[in-house]
Structure formats: C-alpha cells, structure tokens
Scaffold this motif. Structure first.
Motif, PDB file in Angstrom:
ATOM      1  N   ALA A 232       0.831  -1.204   0.000  1.00 14.01           N
ATOM      2  CA  ALA A 232       0.000   0.000   0.000  1.00 14.01           C
ATOM      3  C   ALA A 232       0.863   1.250   0.000  1.00 14.01           C
ATOM      4  O   ALA A 232       0.560   2.247  -0.688  1.00 14.01           O
ATOM      5  CB  ALA A 232      -0.926  -0.009   1.215  1.00 14.01           C
ATOM      6  N   LEU A 233       1.942   1.224   0.753  1.00 16.49           N
ATOM      7  CA  LEU A 233       2.855   2.364   0.844  1.00 16.49           C
ATOM      8  C   LEU A 233       3.514   2.662  -0.495  1.00 16.49           C
ATOM      9  O   LEU A 233       3.642   3.834  -0.901  1.00 16.49           O
ATOM     10  CB  LEU A 233       3.907   2.081   1.917  1.00 16.49           C
ATOM     11  N   LEU A 234       3.941   1.634  -1.205  1.00 10.82           N
ATOM     12  CA  LEU A 234       4.616   1.837  -2.496  1.00 10.82           C
ATOM     13  C   LEU A 234       3.725   2.597  -3.479  1.00 10.82           C
ATOM     14  O   LEU A 234       4.214   3.396  -4.278  1.00 10.82           O
ATOM     15  CB  LEU A 234       5.005   0.478  -3.089  1.00 10.82           C
ATOM     16  N   ALA A 235       2.421   2.382  -3.378  1.00  7.53           N
ATOM     17  CA  ALA A 235       1.490   3.056  -4.278  1.00  7.53           C
ATOM     18  C   ALA A 235       1.288   4.519  -3.916  1.00  7.53           C
ATOM     19  O   ALA A 235       0.663   5.270  -4.665  1.00  7.53           O
ATOM     20  CB  ALA A 235       0.140   2.334  -4.261  1.00  7.53           C
ATOM     21  N   GLN A 236       1.833   4.948  -2.756  1.00  7.47           N
ATOM     22  CA  GLN A 236       1.666   6.320  -2.283  1.00  7.47           C
ATOM     23  C   GLN A 236       2.945   7.149  -2.383  1.00  7.47           C
ATOM     24  O   GLN A 236       2.971   8.315  -1.983  1.00  7.47           O
ATOM     25  CB  GLN A 236       1.191   6.307  -0.827  1.00  7.47           C
ATOM     26  N   ILE A 237       4.016   6.557  -2.905  1.00  6.56           N
ATOM     27  CA  ILE A 237       5.304   7.256  -2.987  1.00  6.56           C
ATOM     28  C   ILE A 237       5.333   8.190  -4.198  1.00  6.56           C
ATOM     29  O   ILE A 237       4.858   7.839  -5.274  1.00  6.56           O
ATOM     30  CB  ILE A 237       6.468   6.240  -3.054  1.00  6.56           C
ATOM     31  N   GLN A 238       5.912   9.353  -3.991  1.00  6.72           N
ATOM     32  CA  GLN A 238       5.988  10.341  -5.062  1.00  6.72           C
ATOM     33  C   GLN A 238       6.883   9.861  -6.207  1.00  6.72           C
ATOM     34  O   GLN A 238       7.683   8.920  -6.048  1.00  6.72           O
ATOM     35  CB  GLN A 238       6.542  11.662  -4.505  1.00  6.72           C
ATOM     36  N   TYR A 239       6.770  10.549  -7.314  1.00  8.91           N
ATOM     37  CA  TYR A 239       7.569  10.224  -8.496  1.00  8.91           C
ATOM     38  C   TYR A 239       9.058  10.200  -8.149  1.00  8.91           C
ATOM     39  O   TYR A 239       9.586  11.131  -7.574  1.00  8.91           O
ATOM     40  CB  TYR A 239       7.311  11.256  -9.595  1.00  8.91           C
ATOM     41  N   ARG A 240       9.714   9.075  -8.462  1.00 12.42           N
ATOM     42  CA  ARG A 240      11.129   8.819  -8.240  1.00 12.42           C
ATOM     43  C   ARG A 240      11.516   8.821  -6.767  1.00 12.42           C
ATOM     44  O   ARG A 240      12.681   9.027  -6.409  1.00 12.42           O
ATOM     45  CB  ARG A 240      12.001   9.805  -9.025  1.00 12.42           C
ATOM     46  N   GLY A 241      10.529   8.582  -5.922  1.00 11.59           N
ATOM     47  CA  GLY A 241      10.818   8.438  -4.508  1.00 11.59           C
ATOM     48  C   GLY A 241      11.286   7.021  -4.175  1.00 11.59           C
ATOM     49  O   GLY A 241      11.327   6.139  -5.040  1.00 11.59           O
ATOM     50  N   SER A 242      11.622   6.794  -2.899  1.00  8.16           N
ATOM     51  CA  SER A 242      12.190   5.505  -2.489  1.00  8.16           C
ATOM     52  C   SER A 242      11.627   5.059  -1.151  1.00  8.16           C
ATOM     53  O   SER A 242      11.256   5.877  -0.313  1.00  8.16           O
ATOM     54  CB  SER A 242      13.717   5.600  -2.357  1.00  8.16           C
ATOM     55  N   VAL A 243      11.618   3.746  -0.965  1.00 10.05           N
ATOM     56  CA  VAL A 243      11.273   3.144   0.323  1.00 10.05           C
ATOM     57  C   VAL A 243      12.427   2.247   0.748  1.00 10.05           C
ATOM     58  O   VAL A 243      12.850   1.371  -0.021  1.00 10.05           O
ATOM     59  CB  VAL A 243       9.976   2.321   0.244  1.00 10.05           C
ATOM     60  N   ALA A 244      12.932   2.459   1.953  1.00  9.33           N
ATOM     61  CA  ALA A 244      13.967   1.595   2.520  1.00  9.33           C
ATOM     62  C   ALA A 244      13.286   0.623   3.474  1.00  9.33           C
ATOM     63  O   ALA A 244      12.696   1.035   4.470  1.00  9.33           O
ATOM     64  CB  ALA A 244      15.015   2.428   3.252  1.00  9.33           C
ATOM     65  N   VAL A 245      13.354  -0.665   3.167  1.00  9.11           N
ATOM     66  CA  VAL A 245      12.651  -1.661   3.978  1.00  9.11           C
ATOM     67  C   VAL A 245      13.647  -2.545   4.718  1.00  9.11           C
ATOM     68  O   VAL A 245      14.610  -3.052   4.144  1.00  9.11           O
ATOM     69  CB  VAL A 245      11.694  -2.525   3.113  1.00  9.11           C
ATOM     70  N   SER A 246      13.393  -2.722   6.030  1.00  9.09           N
ATOM     71  CA  SER A 246      14.307  -3.520   6.848  1.00  9.09           C
ATOM     72  C   SER A 246      13.587  -4.506   7.749  1.00  9.09           C
ATOM     73  O   SER A 246      14.220  -5.174   8.557  1.00  9.09           O
ATOM     74  CB  SER A 246      15.166  -2.591   7.722  1.00  9.09           C
ATOM     75  N   GLY A 247      12.257  -4.592   7.629  1.00  7.15           N
ATOM     76  CA  GLY A 247      11.526  -5.479   8.525  1.00  7.15           C
ATOM     77  C   GLY A 247      10.383  -6.194   7.843  1.00  7.15           C
ATOM     78  O   GLY A 247      10.050  -5.911   6.689  1.00  7.15           O
ATOM     79  N   MET A 248       9.772  -7.104   8.585  1.00  8.59           N
ATOM     80  CA  MET A 248       8.671  -7.904   8.032  1.00  8.59           C
ATOM     81  C   MET A 248       7.630  -8.179   9.103  1.00  8.59           C
ATOM     82  O   MET A 248       7.029  -9.251   9.142  1.00  8.59           O
ATOM     83  CB  MET A 248       9.218  -9.210   7.460  1.00  8.59           C
ATOM     84  N   ALA A 249       7.414  -7.200   9.976  1.00  6.91           N
ATOM     85  CA  ALA A 249       6.462  -7.379  11.077  1.00  6.91           C
ATOM     86  C   ALA A 249       5.062  -7.701  10.587  1.00  6.91           C
ATOM     87  O   ALA A 249       4.303  -8.399  11.255  1.00  6.91           O
ATOM     88  CB  ALA A 249       6.435  -6.120  11.943  1.00  6.91           C
ATOM     89  N   ALA A 250       4.709  -7.209   9.384  1.00  8.53           N
ATOM     90  CA  ALA A 250       3.368  -7.447   8.840  1.00  8.53           C
ATOM     91  C   ALA A 250       3.343  -8.540   7.782  1.00  8.53           C
ATOM     92  O   ALA A 250       2.310  -8.771   7.147  1.00  8.53           O
ATOM     93  CB  ALA A 250       2.808  -6.154   8.254  1.00  8.53           C
ATOM     94  N   GLY A 251       4.475  -9.225   7.591  1.00 12.21           N
ATOM     95  CA  GLY A 251       4.497 -10.335   6.635  1.00 12.21           C
ATOM     96  C   GLY A 251       5.638 -10.248   5.646  1.00 12.21           C
ATOM     97  O   GLY A 251       6.260  -9.195   5.467  1.00 12.21           O
ATOM     98  N   VAL A 252       5.903 -11.375   4.995  1.00 15.54           N
ATOM     99  CA  VAL A 252       7.031 -11.456   4.054  1.00 15.54           C
ATOM    100  C   VAL A 252       6.590 -11.291   2.604  1.00 15.54           C
ATOM    101  O   VAL A 252       7.427 -11.019   1.734  1.00 15.54           O
ATOM    102  CB  VAL A 252       7.782 -12.795   4.217  1.00 15.54           C
ATOM    103  N   ASN A 253       5.321 -11.444   2.326  1.00 15.00           N
ATOM    104  CA  ASN A 253       4.830 -11.303   0.953  1.00 15.00           C
ATOM    105  C   ASN A 253       4.329  -9.884   0.720  1.00 15.00           C
ATOM    106  O   ASN A 253       3.535  -9.359   1.503  1.00 15.00           O
ATOM    107  CB  ASN A 253       3.714 -12.312   0.685  1.00 15.00           C
ATOM    108  N   VAL A 254       4.789  -9.283  -0.394  1.00 14.53           N
ATOM    109  CA  VAL A 254       4.427  -7.897  -0.716  1.00 14.53           C
ATOM    110  C   VAL A 254       3.647  -7.904  -2.031  1.00 14.53           C
ATOM    111  O   VAL A 254       4.250  -7.888  -3.116  1.00 14.53           O
ATOM    112  CB  VAL A 254       5.679  -7.005  -0.829  1.00 14.53           C
TER     113      VAL A 254
END
Length: 332
Positions: A232-254
């Motif tokens: 859900a977060l990836l769909a809200q990121i601005q143009y050419r923005g980035s997400v740094a992910v380091s955890g899986m508290a809500a699950g391993v499948n994205v």
C-alpha cells in the motif's frame, strides 16, 4: 580476567527454554580472535526470539543471546586491535549461532569488530545498537537514491519500534519533514518528542484495501512492516521516490503491482544490517558519531537493566509493550 564470570544462558529441556544467569569459564566461550570485556548490550527483537521456544533463531543449546555488544579489548590475536581498545560488535552471527553480548566477556572474530568512533561513548553506541545502525543505513541509502528535505515529507512506519524511533530523530536532524505511522497513536507525544512533525494511524497507510496506484503522499519512507502495508505504501510514494525496507512485522509477501516502479520510477531499497560490508559499516558508525549524532539518545532509553533482569524483559520484547530502547549494563 576472572576465572569465572556471569552470562545469561538459554538452555532447552524438551520444548521448554530456561533462562538463567550462570557463572561460566573462559573456556566455555567459542573460538575467536578478539576477547572483549563487555560493558553494554541492548535488547532487540531477535534477542526476544532467541529466548522463545518457537523463535527459530538459535539452533544449538546451551546458548548466550545478545546480537549487540560494546566494550574494551582484553586480548587480541589480530594486530588491528590491542588491549584497552574500545569496540562495537553487532550483527553477523553474534547472538544467533555465536555466543552473544549477554555475557561479561565475549570472544569474537576480528572481522566482526568495529572500532568505537570518536564522538560516541560505549553506552551511546548500545543505545543505538543494531536498531540505530539499521535506521542510519536506511537514511543513507535513501539519500544516495536522491532523497532531499526539499523533496517532501518522509514516512516512518512502525514508529514506536527501535528502528522507527531512531529513524524519526535521524531524519529530523537532517532537516526532513517526518510523518510517523503507528498503531499506538496514544504515544503521539513521545513520537513528536523524538522529532515527528505528524503522527498518523497506520490504517491511513493501509486500511485493508490495496490499490495499484494511490495519491502521491511521501517523498520517501523507512519501513519495518513489509507485507501488505508495504504494498500500500509503495502506491503512495511520489515520483522517483524511495522506500527503505528492513523489517517484516506485517508479513514477508508484498502483493504490489509493477505500476509504482514503471510509472513513477519508485525504488524499493533493501536494508541488510547483518552482512553489511565492513567499510560501509564503519562509515555508518562514523556518521552516527558525527553528522548523525543525536542529542536525545538518553531520552530513548526505556530502561537500563542488568543481566538478572533479562529473564523477564526478553519475552516482553515480542509483545511490543514498551517504548524506546532497553540498555543492558554489564558493569561499566
């Protein structure tokens, strides 16, 4: 060095784990190049798993947990380190398959050792620990991928957790507008004290409905959730923005579509603190002692505990029922 010393030992009896502080001998420690007089450690989620029967972290017992430690070198077979050197050891196999930091002394491979940078005390290094290192590595990777304060607000998920809480303060120090996402909105005052400009309920990021594309809200994000909330977060990121992910508290499948990546040029940056190359590892710790040095580190300490208190504190980590960091004092 004393003939015997204290360590928290986890033993397994059938399917039950027993945690006890015991007197052990130097010969009980595993092989390694550097012997460290441990002054401080900390509590991380992995440490809670190491003390849980179904944690699937530890393979052989008896075992000494603790994925972080900081202290002074007692003896070294490696010429890079000498007696009285102050050092940090985190990640690799420490506290997972190699005896960890919940021990007054530890013996570790030289390849895991980081010299304590000037500007940082041993105590401060363990208030940060793996959580702080991961948060700083996330900030660096985002900035390497083009994130700047003028690009817009940055979201931190799992904001009351170890990585999240330190990430908020690091981003604020660098001049970012920070939004904190949490399921504990009652802790808004604490998060704002850390540096959050805005505190939102995590349901505002993911309300149970996934969209292939959503309104562009965030220039970047530091995520410890994984799973559907990350999609859900990836769909809200601005143009050419980035997400740094380091955890899986809500699950391993994205379950994300490719649209955020190919229509907005969004980047998903994986953050691995365990086997991060040593040159980069040292650089991150140097930054945590200089341009990323936080003035409010002491405010992040929920509790300072001794070895004896860990038998009760470790299980509570998995319940997420406290804020901030638990610092383990082994006799500074």
């Amino acid at each position: 060095m004393a003939n015997t010393f204290k360590a928290l030992v986890v033993e397994k009896e059938n399917e039950k784990l027993n945690l006890n502080v015991k007197e052990i001998e130097p010969s009980d420690l595993p092989e390694g190049d550097v012997l460290v007089d441990v002054k401080y450690s900390g509590i991380n989620y992995k440490d809670g798993l190491a003390a849980h029967p179904n944690g699937n972290i530890v393979k052989e017992y008896p075992f000494i947990p603790g994925i972080d430690l900081a202290g002074e070198v007692i003896d070294s077979k490696d010429e890079r380190y000498k007696a009285s050197d102050k050092v940090i050891v985190t990640s690799y196999e420490l506290g997972v398959s190699h005896f960890g930091g919940y021990s007054e002394y530890a013996r570790v491979p030289a390849e895991w050792v980081v010299p304590l940078p000037k500007g940082l005390s041993l105590k401060e290094s363990m208030i940060l620990g793996t959580a702080g290192f991961t948060a700083a590595l996330s900030v660096q990777r985002l900035e390497e991928n083009g994130l700047k304060p003028e690009n817009g607000p940055v979201l931190v998920t799992g904001a009351t957790g170890g990585v999240g809480s330190i990430a908020i303060s690091l981003l604020k120090k660098k001049g970012y507008q920070v939004a904190a996402s949490t399921g504990k909105t009652e802790e808004a005052a604490y998060l704002k004290q850390l540096g959050a400009d805005e505190v939102i309920n995590r349901k505002e990021v993911y309300n149970g409905e996934l969209k292939k594309m959503d309104k562009q809200k965030w220039a970047g994000a530091i995520d410890a959730a994984g799973g559907k909330p990350l999609a859900a977060l990836l769909a809200q990121i601005q143009y050419r923005g980035s997400v740094a992910v380091s955890g899986m508290a809500a699950g391993v499948n994205v379950p994300s579509s490719v649209f955020p990546f190919i229509l907005r040029g969004v980047s998903l940056l994986g953050i691995d603190s365990v086997y991060c190359p040593m040159a980069e590892r040292k650089h991150i710790w140097e930054r945590l002692a200089s341009d990323l040095k936080l003035d409010n580190l002491e405010d992040m300490v929920y509790k300072e505990a001794g070895l004896e208190e860990l038998t009760e504190l470790l299980p509570s980590v998995l319940e997420s029922n406290h804020l901030g960091r638990v610092l383990v004092n082994l006799g500074d």
